[in-house]
Design a protein around this motif. Sequence first.
Motif, short mmCIF file in Angstrom:
data_model
loop_
_atom_site.label_atom_id
_atom_site.label_comp_id
_atom_site.label_asym_id
_atom_site.label_seq_id
_atom_site.Cartn_x
_atom_site.Cartn_y
_atom_site.Cartn_z
N THR A 164 0.86 -1.19 0.00
CA THR A 164 0.00 0.00 0.00
C THR A 164 0.89 1.23 0.00
N ASP A 165 0.74 2.07 -0.99
CA ASP A 165 1.49 3.32 -1.08
C ASP A 165 0.50 4.43 -1.39
N GLY A 166 0.15 5.20 -0.36
CA GLY A 166 -0.88 6.22 -0.54
C GLY A 166 -2.21 5.55 -0.82
N THR A 167 -2.80 5.88 -1.96
CA THR A 167 -4.10 5.30 -2.33
C THR A 167 -3.95 4.17 -3.35
N ILE A 168 -2.72 3.73 -3.59
CA ILE A 168 -2.47 2.65 -4.55
C ILE A 168 -2.15 1.37 -3.78
N VAL A 169 -2.91 0.30 -4.07
CA VAL A 169 -2.69 -1.00 -3.42
C VAL A 169 -2.44 -2.03 -4.51
N THR A 170 -1.30 -2.73 -4.42
CA THR A 170 -0.98 -3.76 -5.40
C THR A 170 -0.68 -5.07 -4.68
N GLY A 171 -0.97 -6.20 -5.35
CA GLY A 171 -0.76 -7.52 -4.76
C GLY A 171 -0.07 -8.45 -5.72
N ARG A 172 0.47 -9.57 -5.19
CA ARG A 172 1.31 -10.46 -5.98
C ARG A 172 0.53 -11.47 -6.82
N GLY A 173 -0.41 -12.21 -6.21
CA GLY A 173 -1.06 -13.26 -6.98
C GLY A 173 -2.13 -13.97 -6.19
N PRO A 174 -2.69 -15.05 -6.73
CA PRO A 174 -3.85 -15.71 -6.12
C PRO A 174 -3.61 -16.18 -4.69
N GLY A 175 -2.38 -16.64 -4.38
CA GLY A 175 -2.10 -17.09 -3.03
C GLY A 175 -2.09 -15.97 -2.01
N CYS A 176 -2.04 -14.74 -2.48
CA CYS A 176 -2.04 -13.56 -1.60
C CYS A 176 -3.40 -12.87 -1.58
N ALA A 177 -4.39 -13.47 -2.23
CA ALA A 177 -5.68 -12.79 -2.40
C ALA A 177 -6.37 -12.48 -1.07
N GLU A 178 -6.27 -13.40 -0.10
CA GLU A 178 -6.91 -13.16 1.18
C GLU A 178 -6.28 -11.98 1.91
N GLN A 179 -4.95 -11.95 1.98
CA GLN A 179 -4.26 -10.84 2.64
C GLN A 179 -4.53 -9.52 1.93
N PHE A 180 -4.51 -9.57 0.61
CA PHE A 180 -4.80 -8.38 -0.20
C PHE A 180 -6.22 -7.89 0.08
N ALA A 181 -7.17 -8.81 0.10
CA ALA A 181 -8.57 -8.45 0.36
C ALA A 181 -8.73 -7.82 1.73
N MET A 182 -8.06 -8.37 2.72
CA MET A 182 -8.18 -7.85 4.07
C MET A 182 -7.53 -6.48 4.21
N GLU A 183 -6.53 -6.20 3.40
CA GLU A 183 -5.97 -4.85 3.40
C GLU A 183 -6.99 -3.84 2.87
N LEU A 184 -7.75 -4.24 1.86
CA LEU A 184 -8.81 -3.35 1.37
C LEU A 184 -9.88 -3.14 2.43
#
Length: 204
Positions: A164-184
Amino acid sequence: MKHVAVLLAPGFEEIEALSPVDYLRRAGVSVTLVSIPVKGKCDTLVEGAHGIAVRSDTSFDAYVDLVAGCLPDAVFIPGGMPGAANIGDCNQALDFIKQMCNAKKIVSAICAAPVVVLAKTGILAGKNWTSYPGMEQELNEYVGDDYQTVIQGSTYHKDKPFITDGTIVTGRGPGCAEQFAMELVRLLCGESVAKKIHDGSVQR
């Protein structure tokens, strides 16, 4: 109520797309699945990269008319190929993403989408970001010869599940989808709601 638009095009990665939809809706966020036109055709039934079809809530053109003057709080672009490439080829979608960024709304993308979609808009310049491993080496293929300009001053991180950098959130791939979703969820709803969702869904 917070509102998130999820952009879908044929060939999207199902885990990456639906994990954020599920967790965000558990958190009480209004999520709209938006079909992106491909070669002038826009179907409400969008087939993912692994043959799982998802019915969108609306077409892109109808959605843009709906939110005119009142943008959502966030936009999310899942990866998967050719899903991400289909979104990256849609100039109207790229314009919408830039509009969201300029309005200081959350712009999020995972897997191939940071390279295939976000880099094309120029919004990764000066940012910390991540993507599916190896995609960062294909920027010239998807962005063109001026790819160094659109990511000027940015820093790629290869070992982070999300950035997460400011208002931009990027993620690596399907295995990270849960962590990425929870960051949102955390960004949109706060720490207490994120903890409730985390505990209630028995996350590791």
